[in-house]
Design an enzyme around this catalytic site. Sequence first.
Site, PDB file in Angstrom:
ATOM      1  N   ARG A  14      16.408  -3.250 -16.261  1.00  0.00           N
ATOM      2  CA  ARG A  14      15.137  -4.112 -16.106  1.00  0.00           C
ATOM      3  C   ARG A  14      14.467  -3.941 -14.807  1.00  0.00           C
ATOM      4  NH1 ARG A  14      12.682  -7.601 -12.788  1.00  0.00           N
ATOM      5  NH2 ARG A  14      15.094  -8.448 -12.410  1.00  0.00           N
ATOM      6  N   ASP A  15      15.310  -4.310 -13.729  1.00  0.00           N
ATOM      7  CA  ASP A  15      14.667  -4.404 -12.401  1.00  0.00           C
ATOM      8  C   ASP A  15      14.440  -3.063 -11.798  1.00  0.00           C
ATOM      9  OD1 ASP A  15      13.675  -5.434  -9.850  1.00  0.00           O
ATOM     10  OD2 ASP A  15      15.401  -6.518  -9.513  1.00  0.00           O
ATOM     11  N   HIS A 206      21.034 -11.880  -5.549  1.00  0.00           N
ATOM     12  CA  HIS A 206      20.425 -10.647  -5.704  1.00  0.00           C
ATOM     13  C   HIS A 206      19.377  -9.927  -4.912  1.00  0.00           C
ATOM     14  CE1 HIS A 206      17.302  -9.190  -8.910  1.00  0.00           C
ATOM     15  NE2 HIS A 206      16.597  -8.805  -7.952  1.00  0.00           N
ATOM     16  N   CYS A 239       9.913  -3.383  -6.718  1.00  0.00           N
ATOM     17  CA  CYS A 239       9.428  -4.610  -7.558  1.00  0.00           C
ATOM     18  C   CYS A 239       7.524  -4.192  -7.442  1.00  0.00           C
ATOM     19  CB  CYS A 239       9.570  -5.877  -6.774  1.00  0.00           C
ATOM     20  SG  CYS A 239       8.551  -6.987  -7.782  1.00  0.00           S
ATOM     21  N   ASN A 248      17.457  -2.382  -6.019  1.00  0.00           N
ATOM     22  CA  ASN A 248      18.435  -3.489  -5.577  1.00  0.00           C
ATOM     23  C   ASN A 248      19.583  -2.785  -4.992  1.00  0.00           C
ATOM     24  OD1 ASN A 248      17.213  -4.171  -8.558  1.00  0.00           O
ATOM     25  ND2 ASN A 248      17.918  -6.005  -7.890  1.00  0.00           N
TER      26      ASN A 248
HETATM   27  P1  HMG Z   1      -1.789 -13.765 -17.464  1.00  0.00           P
HETATM   28  O1  HMG Z   1      -2.622 -12.322 -17.476  1.00  0.00           O
HETATM   29  O2  HMG Z   1      -2.127 -14.789 -16.472  1.00  0.00           O
HETATM   30  O3  HMG Z   1      -1.728 -14.150 -18.907  1.00  0.00           O
HETATM   31  O4  HMG Z   1      -0.309 -13.276 -17.168  1.00  0.00           O
HETATM   32  P2  HMG Z   1      -2.258 -14.430 -20.208  1.00  0.00           P
HETATM   33  O5  HMG Z   1      -1.589 -15.405 -20.845  1.00  0.00           O
HETATM   34  O6  HMG Z   1      -3.596 -14.216 -20.009  1.00  0.00           O
HETATM   35  O7  HMG Z   1      -1.886 -13.086 -20.777  1.00  0.00           O
HETATM   36  C1  HMG Z   1      -2.642 -11.688 -20.399  1.00  0.00           C
HETATM   37  C2  HMG Z   1      -2.386 -10.545 -21.783  1.00  0.00           C
HETATM   38  O8  HMG Z   1      -0.875 -10.532 -21.761  1.00  0.00           O
HETATM   39  C3  HMG Z   1      -2.777 -11.355 -23.007  1.00  0.00           C
HETATM   40  O9  HMG Z   1      -3.152 -10.171 -23.828  1.00  0.00           O
HETATM   41  C4  HMG Z   1      -1.584 -11.940 -23.782  1.00  0.00           C
HETATM   42  O10 HMG Z   1      -1.589 -12.033 -24.889  1.00  0.00           O
HETATM   43  C5  HMG Z   1      -0.433 -10.851 -22.891  1.00  0.00           C
HETATM   44  P3  HMG Z   1      -4.606 -10.056 -24.211  1.00  0.00           P
HETATM   45  O11 HMG Z   1      -5.141 -11.057 -25.065  1.00  0.00           O
HETATM   46  O12 HMG Z   1      -5.478  -9.805 -22.832  1.00  0.00           O
HETATM   47  O13 HMG Z   1      -4.582  -8.708 -25.205  1.00  0.00           O
HETATM   48  N1  HMG Z   1       1.023 -11.381 -22.733  1.00  0.00           N
HETATM   49  C6  HMG Z   1       2.017 -11.195 -23.146  1.00  0.00           C
HETATM   50  N2  HMG Z   1       2.273  -9.827 -24.049  1.00  0.00           N
HETATM   51  C7  HMG Z   1       3.709  -9.654 -24.393  1.00  0.00           C
HETATM   52  N3  HMG Z   1       4.591 -10.477 -23.844  1.00  0.00           N
HETATM   53  C8  HMG Z   1       4.337 -11.814 -23.099  1.00  0.00           C
HETATM   54  C9  HMG Z   1       3.098 -12.003 -22.841  1.00  0.00           C
HETATM   55  N4  HMG Z   1       2.318 -12.926 -22.203  1.00  0.00           N
HETATM   56  C10 HMG Z   1       1.135 -12.527 -22.276  1.00  0.00           C
HETATM   57  N5  HMG Z   1       5.368 -12.515 -22.579  1.00  0.00           N
HETATM   58  C11 HMG Z   1       2.342 -13.378 -17.448  1.00  0.00           C
HETATM   59  C12 HMG Z   1       0.811 -14.025 -16.975  1.00  0.00           C
HETATM   60  C13 HMG Z   1       3.353 -14.149 -17.005  1.00  0.00           C
HETATM   61  C14 HMG Z   1       2.188 -13.288 -18.660  1.00  0.00           C
HETATM   62  C15 HMG Z   1       1.784 -12.093 -16.460  1.00  0.00           C
HETATM   63  O14 HMG Z   1       1.747 -12.038 -15.127  1.00  0.00           O
HETATM   64  C16 HMG Z   1       3.390 -11.274 -16.733  1.00  0.00           C
HETATM   65  O15 HMG Z   1       3.740 -10.791 -17.511  1.00  0.00           O
HETATM   66  N6  HMG Z   1       3.976 -11.012 -15.634  1.00  0.00           N
HETATM   67  C17 HMG Z   1       5.265 -10.345 -15.512  1.00  0.00           C
HETATM   68  C18 HMG Z   1       5.660  -9.710 -14.215  1.00  0.00           C
HETATM   69  C19 HMG Z   1       6.824  -9.098 -13.991  1.00  0.00           C
HETATM   70  O16 HMG Z   1       7.534  -8.716 -15.045  1.00  0.00           O
HETATM   71  N7  HMG Z   1       7.232  -8.904 -12.682  1.00  0.00           N
HETATM   72  C20 HMG Z   1       8.588  -8.249 -12.666  1.00  0.00           C
HETATM   73  C21 HMG Z   1       9.750  -9.120 -12.875  1.00  0.00           C
HETATM   74  S1  HMG Z   1      10.122 -10.317 -11.551  1.00  0.00           S
HETATM   75  C22 HMG Z   1      11.133  -9.542 -10.542  1.00  0.00           C
HETATM   76  O17 HMG Z   1      11.124  -8.433 -10.506  1.00  0.00           O
HETATM   77  C23 HMG Z   1      11.635 -10.158  -9.534  1.00  0.00           C
HETATM   78  C24 HMG Z   1      13.448 -10.504  -9.756  1.00  0.00           C
HETATM   79  O18 HMG Z   1      14.036  -9.307  -9.756  1.00  0.00           O
HETATM   80  C25 HMG Z   1      13.876 -11.277  -8.529  1.00  0.00           C
HETATM   81  C26 HMG Z   1      13.659 -10.627  -7.173  1.00  0.00           C
HETATM   82  O19 HMG Z   1      13.950  -9.483  -6.989  1.00  0.00           O
HETATM   83  O20 HMG Z   1      12.720 -11.464  -6.521  1.00  0.00           O
HETATM   84  C27 HMG Z   1      13.412 -11.155 -10.975  1.00  0.00           C
HETATM   85 MG    MG Z   2      14.447  -7.855  -7.776  1.00  0.00          MG
END
Ligand code: HMG
Ligand code: MG
Length: 307
Positions: A14-15, A206, A239, A248
Amino acid sequence: MIPAKVKIVEVGPRDGLQNEKEFVPTETKIELVNRLARAGIVNVESTSFVSPKWVPQMSDAAAVMAGIERRPGTIYSVLTPNMRGFEGALESKADEIVIFGAASEAFSQKNINCGIAESIARFEPVAKAAKDAGMRLRGSISCALGCPYQGEVSIESVVDVVERMKALGCDEIDIADTIGVGTPKRTREVLAAAQKVFPRERLSGHFHDTYGQAVGNIYAALLEGIEIFHASVAGLGGCPYAKGATGNVATEDVVYLMNGLGIETGVDLDQLVDIGDFISRAIGKPSSSRAGRAIFTKKRDGASACV
Ligand code: HMG
Ligand code: MG
């Protein structure tokens, strides 16, 4: 006293992979998850049910979850930012869902398009649904040791999000150094503060390795009694919302460290090294695991070599 045993949560699928520009074939992702579980990893963060517009690499989440073998006792986790993601997780029979917030307002906006308070409100129904479905719930707190947008992050703001995640019913909470800026002293301070409000044995570290501090930070976390660590085989990743952040800490490096300390992980380092080689070849990038490269070269050349 440092713990006698730790749990390694493998986050590479994933990450690690989420940041790859070229789409990694679903079959490769499935093989990666399967091989990691067979090597003794008891918790594999396998994919994310997030918007494919935001993270296209994770758009095959359902197919990955449908294709992997399920080893009894292994926890297969997935990220779920909202109810849409939760539904995907439920359908795919994930064992654990991960809600992901941040200790920094600026990062929260960039990563999930809302502020901290709003993110917690969005997680409420997700957390409740997970509990009702009998799934494990994990909360991840990004930028706990620094933020790419706002710089310093106070310990109070980390503790505040830990308390909010606790109130949501999280079984485990991750203290994440998203951009790898933390150093051992700060790591100890943050983890000492976090365990005043949440059980130590359910807190995890993490660490990204951008500044080469991750192994040092893990050792510092062990001194604070932390028993759960996240790592990514071959040090995969970065990220998408933290430019310049590297992967990581490499799982091979963490297992090598634990072996040296006599701390049990249940993970077969030899197999892990081969998995690191497999995924590095698959994505066409050299492994960034120091221990992985050294052990692989020694195995290949039959002697200690400069790598
Ligand atoms: P948004 O644009 O504000 O939300 O995104 P929305 O509700 O307007 O949705 C936009 C579009 O995405 C829509 O599609 C939704 O249907 C679709 P459209 O109508 O335009 O065709 N949608 C989805 N599709 C599939 N699955 C879903 C989903 N939700 C909405 N679940 C949202 C808000 C949270 C959805 C967006 O910002 C997002 O998906 N962000 C993910 C970011 C991400 O994955 N970042 C990396 C992971 S975090 C990380 O790496 C940190 C970590 O490792 C710890 C660290 O190291 O710090 C964990
Ligand atoms: Mg991370």
